[in-house]
Write a protein that holds these residues in place. Structure first.
Motif, PDB file in Angstrom:
ATOM      1  N   ILE A  70      32.832  -4.500  50.544  1.00 56.50           N
ATOM      2  CA  ILE A  70      32.529  -4.965  51.893  1.00 56.50           C
ATOM      3  C   ILE A  70      32.075  -3.755  52.697  1.00 56.50           C
ATOM      4  O   ILE A  70      32.869  -2.865  52.967  1.00 56.50           O
ATOM      5  CB  ILE A  70      33.776  -5.585  52.555  1.00 56.50           C
ATOM      6  CG1 ILE A  70      34.425  -6.604  51.630  1.00 56.50           C
ATOM      7  CG2 ILE A  70      33.417  -6.194  53.896  1.00 56.50           C
ATOM      8  CD1 ILE A  70      35.836  -6.950  52.012  1.00 56.50           C
ATOM      9  N   PRO A  71      30.800  -3.690  53.081  1.00 57.23           N
ATOM     10  CA  PRO A  71      30.348  -2.542  53.869  1.00 57.23           C
ATOM     11  C   PRO A  71      30.838  -2.644  55.308  1.00 57.23           C
ATOM     12  O   PRO A  71      31.225  -3.709  55.781  1.00 57.23           O
ATOM     13  CB  PRO A  71      28.824  -2.650  53.787  1.00 57.23           C
ATOM     14  CG  PRO A  71      28.561  -4.095  53.579  1.00 57.23           C
ATOM     15  CD  PRO A  71      29.733  -4.629  52.792  1.00 57.23           C
ATOM     16  N   GLY A  72      30.794  -1.522  56.002  1.00 61.16           N
ATOM     17  CA  GLY A  72      31.173  -1.503  57.407  1.00 61.16           C
ATOM     18  C   GLY A  72      32.187  -0.422  57.683  1.00 61.16           C
ATOM     19  O   GLY A  72      32.854   0.048  56.778  1.00 61.16           O
ATOM     20  N   CYS A  73      32.255  -0.036  58.931  1.00 60.93           N
ATOM     21  CA  CYS A  73      33.204   1.017  59.322  1.00 60.93           C
ATOM     22  C   CYS A  73      33.811   0.677  60.674  1.00 60.93           C
ATOM     23  O   CYS A  73      33.328   1.146  61.687  1.00 60.93           O
ATOM     24  CB  CYS A  73      32.517   2.366  59.364  1.00 60.93           C
ATOM     25  SG  CYS A  73      33.646   3.722  59.731  1.00 60.93           S
ATOM     26  N   PRO A  74      34.853  -0.101  60.681  1.00 62.86           N
ATOM     27  CA  PRO A  74      35.427  -0.910  59.608  1.00 62.86           C
ATOM     28  C   PRO A  74      34.758  -2.283  59.571  1.00 62.86           C
ATOM     29  O   PRO A  74      34.163  -2.713  60.548  1.00 62.86           O
ATOM     30  CB  PRO A  74      36.893  -1.032  60.019  1.00 62.86           C
ATOM     31  CG  PRO A  74      36.850  -1.030  61.512  1.00 62.86           C
ATOM     32  CD  PRO A  74      35.701  -0.109  61.888  1.00 62.86           C
ATOM     33  N   PRO A  75      34.872  -2.978  58.452  1.00 64.88           N
ATOM     34  CA  PRO A  75      34.357  -4.352  58.401  1.00 64.88           C
ATOM     35  C   PRO A  75      35.252  -5.276  59.229  1.00 64.88           C
ATOM     36  O   PRO A  75      36.414  -4.975  59.463  1.00 64.88           O
ATOM     37  CB  PRO A  75      34.424  -4.717  56.917  1.00 64.88           C
ATOM     38  CG  PRO A  75      35.427  -3.797  56.336  1.00 64.88           C
ATOM     39  CD  PRO A  75      35.427  -2.553  57.172  1.00 64.88           C
ATOM     40  N   ARG A  76      34.674  -6.381  59.658  1.00 64.25           N
ATOM     41  CA  ARG A  76      35.448  -7.337  60.454  1.00 64.25           C
ATOM     42  C   ARG A  76      36.457  -8.054  59.567  1.00 64.25           C
ATOM     43  O   ARG A  76      36.202  -8.260  58.366  1.00 64.25           O
ATOM     44  CB  ARG A  76      34.513  -8.348  61.108  1.00 64.25           C
ATOM     45  CG  ARG A  76      33.675  -7.712  62.202  1.00 64.25           C
ATOM     46  CD  ARG A  76      32.825  -8.714  62.870  1.00 64.25           C
ATOM     47  NE  ARG A  76      31.780  -9.076  61.924  1.00 64.25           N
ATOM     48  CZ  ARG A  76      30.775  -9.851  62.196  1.00 64.25           C
ATOM     49  NH1 ARG A  76      30.678 -10.395  63.376  1.00 64.25           N
ATOM     50  NH2 ARG A  76      29.866 -10.129  61.294  1.00 64.25           N
ATOM     51  N   PRO A  77      37.576  -8.482  60.147  1.00 68.57           N
ATOM     52  CA  PRO A  77      38.576  -9.211  59.354  1.00 68.57           C
ATOM     53  C   PRO A  77      37.999 -10.443  58.660  1.00 68.57           C
ATOM     54  O   PRO A  77      38.383 -10.758  57.528  1.00 68.57           O
ATOM     55  CB  PRO A  77      39.645  -9.595  60.376  1.00 68.57           C
ATOM     56  CG  PRO A  77      39.516  -8.569  61.445  1.00 68.57           C
ATOM     57  CD  PRO A  77      38.058  -8.220  61.505  1.00 68.57           C
ATOM     58  N   SER A  78      37.077 -11.136  59.325  1.00 65.94           N
ATOM     59  CA  SER A  78      36.501 -12.339  58.716  1.00 65.94           C
ATOM     60  C   SER A  78      35.721 -11.978  57.442  1.00 65.94           C
ATOM     61  O   SER A  78      35.711 -12.753  56.483  1.00 65.94           O
ATOM     62  CB  SER A  78      35.599 -13.070  59.707  1.00 65.94           C
ATOM     63  OG  SER A  78      34.559 -12.217  60.150  1.00 65.94           O
ATOM     64  N   GLU A  79      35.083 -10.815  57.410  1.00 66.88           N
ATOM     65  CA  GLU A  79      34.357 -10.388  56.209  1.00 66.88           C
ATOM     66  C   GLU A  79      35.319 -10.045  55.074  1.00 66.88           C
ATOM     67  O   GLU A  79      35.043 -10.329  53.907  1.00 66.88           O
ATOM     68  CB  GLU A  79      33.479  -9.170  56.536  1.00 66.88           C
ATOM     69  CG  GLU A  79      32.375  -9.484  57.522  1.00 66.88           C
ATOM     70  CD  GLU A  79      31.664  -8.242  58.021  1.00 66.88           C
ATOM     71  OE1 GLU A  79      30.455  -8.344  58.262  1.00 66.88           O
ATOM     72  OE2 GLU A  79      32.307  -7.182  58.167  1.00 66.88           O
ATOM     73  N   ILE A  80      36.449  -9.443  55.428  1.00 63.55           N
ATOM     74  CA  ILE A  80      37.460  -9.123  54.411  1.00 63.55           C
ATOM     75  C   ILE A  80      38.025 -10.419  53.829  1.00 63.55           C
ATOM     76  O   ILE A  80      38.166 -10.556  52.614  1.00 63.55           O
ATOM     77  CB  ILE A  80      38.587  -8.258  55.026  1.00 63.55           C
ATOM     78  CG1 ILE A  80      38.016  -6.939  55.552  1.00 63.55           C
ATOM     79  CG2 ILE A  80      39.689  -8.007  54.001  1.00 63.55           C
ATOM     80  CD1 ILE A  80      38.989  -6.142  56.406  1.00 63.55           C
ATOM     81  N   LEU A  81      38.305 -11.375  54.711  1.00 64.51           N
ATOM     82  CA  LEU A  81      38.831 -12.668  54.268  1.00 64.51           C
ATOM     83  C   LEU A  81      37.843 -13.379  53.345  1.00 64.51           C
ATOM     84  O   LEU A  81      38.229 -13.905  52.291  1.00 64.51           O
ATOM     85  CB  LEU A  81      39.143 -13.538  55.483  1.00 64.51           C
ATOM     86  CG  LEU A  81      39.689 -14.927  55.220  1.00 64.51           C
ATOM     87  CD1 LEU A  81      40.995 -14.855  54.439  1.00 64.51           C
ATOM     88  CD2 LEU A  81      39.888 -15.663  56.531  1.00 64.51           C
ATOM     89  N   GLU A  82      36.562 -13.373  53.702  1.00 64.49           N
ATOM     90  CA  GLU A  82      35.548 -14.010  52.862  1.00 64.49           C
ATOM     91  C   GLU A  82      35.479 -13.369  51.473  1.00 64.49           C
ATOM     92  O   GLU A  82      35.334 -14.062  50.467  1.00 64.49           O
ATOM     93  CB  GLU A  82      34.177 -13.919  53.530  1.00 64.49           C
ATOM     94  CG  GLU A  82      34.025 -14.835  54.724  1.00 64.49           C
ATOM     95  CD  GLU A  82      32.704 -14.628  55.457  1.00 64.49           C
ATOM     96  OE1 GLU A  82      31.793 -14.003  54.891  1.00 64.49           O
ATOM     97  OE2 GLU A  82      32.615 -15.083  56.600  1.00 64.49           O
TER      98      GLU A  82
END
Length: 149
Positions: free
Chosen positions: A119-131
């Motif tokens: 999951i890219p991002g700094c930091p990634p959103r919680p919804s992206e982690i959940l997905e």
């Protein structure tokens, strides 16, 4: 008896173990946000474990520092098969701002253990982690033969 109860409860749930390999904890804060009522991680049957031996998914956060190069492989070896690894944020993928010449960051984590999703991002959103967890977790359950029949 306890093992039978444990197996019944775990039949359709996903157990995640968060492994911080050294970083700023920005991704860890987003993972903790998943436990809040806004995201309510447990409504999806996802539970956070501290023990990699009980985990379906290893959630990696942080850049891989020198101290974590051996520990990361050791924790990965403790996880049961199939070993599903999700790299959260830029750090486990590239080291991001911590990966500088002369530094002690050894990213990417895929140099030490196989990574199934990133999951890219700094930091990634919680919804992206959940997905991402929902994308790889059910396959881990199916591979272990725990899916509902």
């Amino acid at each position: 008896m306890l093992d039978a109860v444990k197996d019944a409860v775990r039949k359709s749930s996903i157990h995640v173990c968060v492994v911080n390999c050294g970083g700023c904890n920005g991704c860890d804060v987003e993972v903790v946000a998943l436990l809040s009522p806004r995201y309510d991680l447990e409504q999806y049957g996802i539970y956070v474990q501290n023990n990699p031996r009980e985990a379906d998914v290893l959630l990696l956060t942080g850049a891989v520092t020198e101290q974590w190069t051996d520990n990361l492989k050791r924790i990965y070896d403790k996880a049961p098969e199939p070993k599903i690894v999700v790299a959260v944020g830029n750090c486990p993928q590239s080291g991001d701002v911590f990966n500088q010449e002369g530094g002690h960051v050894h990213a990417p984590a895929s140099n030490f253990i196989p990574v199934d999703a990133a999951i890219p991002g700094c930091p990634p959103r919680p919804s992206e982690i959940l997905e991402a967890i929902l994308a790889v977790g059910p396959q881990a359950i199916a591979d272990r033969g725990r899916e509902e029949k």
